[in-house]
Design an enzyme around this catalytic site. Structure first.
Site, PDB file in Angstrom:
ATOM      1  CG  ASP A  87      -0.184   0.023   2.533  1.00 15.45           C
ATOM      2  OD1 ASP A  87       0.711  -0.823   2.710  1.00 15.45           O
ATOM      3  OD2 ASP A  87      -0.466   0.887   3.377  1.00 15.45           O
ATOM      4  CG  ASP A 117       7.160   4.283   2.022  1.00 17.05           C
ATOM      5  OD1 ASP A 117       7.089   3.097   2.390  1.00 17.05           O
ATOM      6  OD2 ASP A 117       6.628   5.225   2.637  1.00 17.05           O
ATOM      7  CD  GLU A 151       4.311   0.934   6.873  1.00 24.68           C
ATOM      8  OE1 GLU A 151       5.073   1.201   7.805  1.00 24.68           O
ATOM      9  OE2 GLU A 151       3.948   1.794   6.044  1.00 24.68           O
ATOM     10  CD  GLU A 152       2.960   4.240   4.142  1.00 26.30           C
ATOM     11  OE1 GLU A 152       2.962   4.862   5.220  1.00 26.30           O
ATOM     12  OE2 GLU A 152       3.976   4.084   3.446  1.00 26.30           O
TER      13      GLU A 152
HETATM   14 ZN   LIG Z   1       6.832   2.270   4.053  1.00 23.34          ZN
END
Ligand SMILES: [Zn+2]
Length: 455
Positions: A87, A117, A151-152
């Site tokens: 994500d 990222d 994750e975000e």
């Molecule tokens: Zn990350």
């Protein structure tokens, strides 16, 4: 084995896979969430794509109910985990010089949401695992590349995953900095709420995520342009800021800031705080006063009385989101600090006391710090791999503020892929990575896996 050469042979394929992943706008979208795609349609698509890479390459894959997935590579009694995420954070509509959802190679750099990222580093680690798997030596571990889809937005993906799947014996997460991260700050996420009526202010809004410094904020006010125009323009000039004042049923004030990751708020300019600094000159509204009194030109918590500096670095404080409408307040703070600090006594109690004096109620969510002995075998082997490939003897294992996946499983640390002194503009416009460095990171990962898998 020259791992860099091995990576280089596969560079076109890696880039092709990265483009395929980056073209999927895998931003958390609750409106398309359903069974088996808890974070929305695009995140599900990204997961399917990563699993498809694993199947294409002949590996066994596992879909953990759309929360996360994994690819098993090679044989071994125990499992070594690599933990990345698919994500990404949302993008601003303006401010980008490249397509947001693609991986565009311009000169020596790749641009696009996720190139740094974390889609790029995750693929670099996956390619590294494939290279090591093809080498003929007796291996101590099977490699499991695990990828989460949330994750975000709180990492509920890996929390779910490890509730339903066993922990690997140890691992790393390619979602931070080289050389290797032995410690991560503790975090407290605050939710401040309240009801404060105001005759002048109709609304104030800014920010989308607790872990991003908001780069714009907007206020709706009663009155006419003449009431504010002069003072607002003077304020913009004084603060060297940009913004606008327009009339649209009400007076609309907009202020621009500069986004940065919430773990390094001092690198950005918080648009909400800046806007409230102006609003405080026209109102004594307690919310506006709270923000201006405690956050203006201070991301270190000095004004809140919580500043601290320790083994994992200095305390940071980011006001990430503010929604104030019809008197109802919803504000999100992200505070990160070293392991010596007591999260409740030193941080939560202090913020609660200050906030309640301004009629704000406090709710919070605390995440502990992470600390792995810098002298441990895991840290030493990862660091040695980094030094071997890069020849950088200058930088040692370090601590950081970002909360990574490493906290989700025991014996796990963050390892790359941002090189020392680089700013890949993660979470910002024009997120980027030097392609050569992405290839180099894959070589570091391959060397590290070799160091660890070798009996
Ligand atoms: Zn990350």
């Amino acid at each position: 084995m020259n791992f860099y050469n091995e990576v280089y042979k596969r560079k076109d394929e890696l880039l092709e896979d990265l483009r395929t992943l980056c073209q999927i706008p895998s931003v958390f979208d609750p409106s398309t969430a359903k069974d088996n795609q808890p974070f929305g349609e695009a995140n599900r698509k990204a997961l399917d794509q990563m699993l498809a890479f694993g199947k294409r390459d002949g590996f066994i894959t596992d879909d953990c109910d759309g929360y996360a997935g994994s690819i098993d590579i090679g044989e071994g009694e125990e499992v070594f985990g690599i933990l990345g995420h698919l994500d990404v954070v949302p993008v601003n509509e303006t401010g980008w010089h490249y397509p947001q959802f693609d991986a565009t190679l311009d000169g020596d750099r790749l641009y696009g949401r996720g190139v740094a990222d974390d889609k790029g580093p995750l693929l670099a680690a996956y390619y590294a695992a494939k290279i090591v798997n093809e080498m003929d030596f007796e291996k101590k571990y099977k490699i499991r590349v695990i990828f989460g889809c949330d994750e975000e937005n709180g990492s509920s993906c890996v929390k779910y995953y490890f509730k339903h799947r066993p922990y690997p014996a140890m691992g790393f997460t390619p979602d931070a900095d080289f050389p290797v991260v032995f410690g991560e700050k503790a975090m407290v996420g605050f939710n401040l709420t309240g009801k404060i009526d105001d005759e002048k202010i109709i609304s104030i809004n800014g920010g989308t995520r607790s872990n991003i410094v908001p780069n714009n904020a907007c206020a709706c006010l009663e009155g006419s342009l003449e009431d504010y125009e002069e003072s607002f323009n003077a304020f913009l000039k004084e603060n060297n800021a940009t913004g606008s004042i327009t009339m649209n049923n009400h007076v609309v004030l907009k202020v621009d800031g500069r986004s940065a990751h919430g773990s390094v708020p001092e690198r950005g300019t918080n648009a909400i705080v800046l806007l409230c600094h102006y609003l405080h000159t026209i109102t004594d509204n307690k919310l506006v006063a709270f923000i201006d009194d405690y956050f203006y030109e201070d991301t270190a918590g000095k004004k809140l009385g919580i500043a601290h500096s320790g083994a994992l670095g200095a305390l940071t404080n980011n006001l990430g989101i503010l929604n104030y409408e019809d008197g109802h307040i919803n504000m999100v703070l992200d505070v990160r600090f070293s392991n010596e600090v007591d999260p409740i006594k030193d941080v939560v109690d202090a913020v609660t006391k200050k906030a309640s004096a301004y009629d704000l109620a406090v709710d919070y969510n605390a995440t502990p710090s992470l600390y792995v002995d810098p002298e441990s075998e895991l840290i030493q082997k990862l660091h040695a791999a980094y030094v071997d490939v890069t020849n950088d003897h200058e930088h040692g294992p370090q601590a950081m503020g970002g909360g990574t996946y490493a906290k989700a499983m025991p014996n796990c640390v963050a390892f790359g892929a941002e090189f020392p002194g680089r700013d890949n503009k993660m979470h910002e416009d024009d997120e980027t990575i030097v392609f050569e460095e992405l290839l180099q990171s894959a070589a570091v990962y391959a060397q590290a896996l070799y160091n660890i898998l070798k009996k």
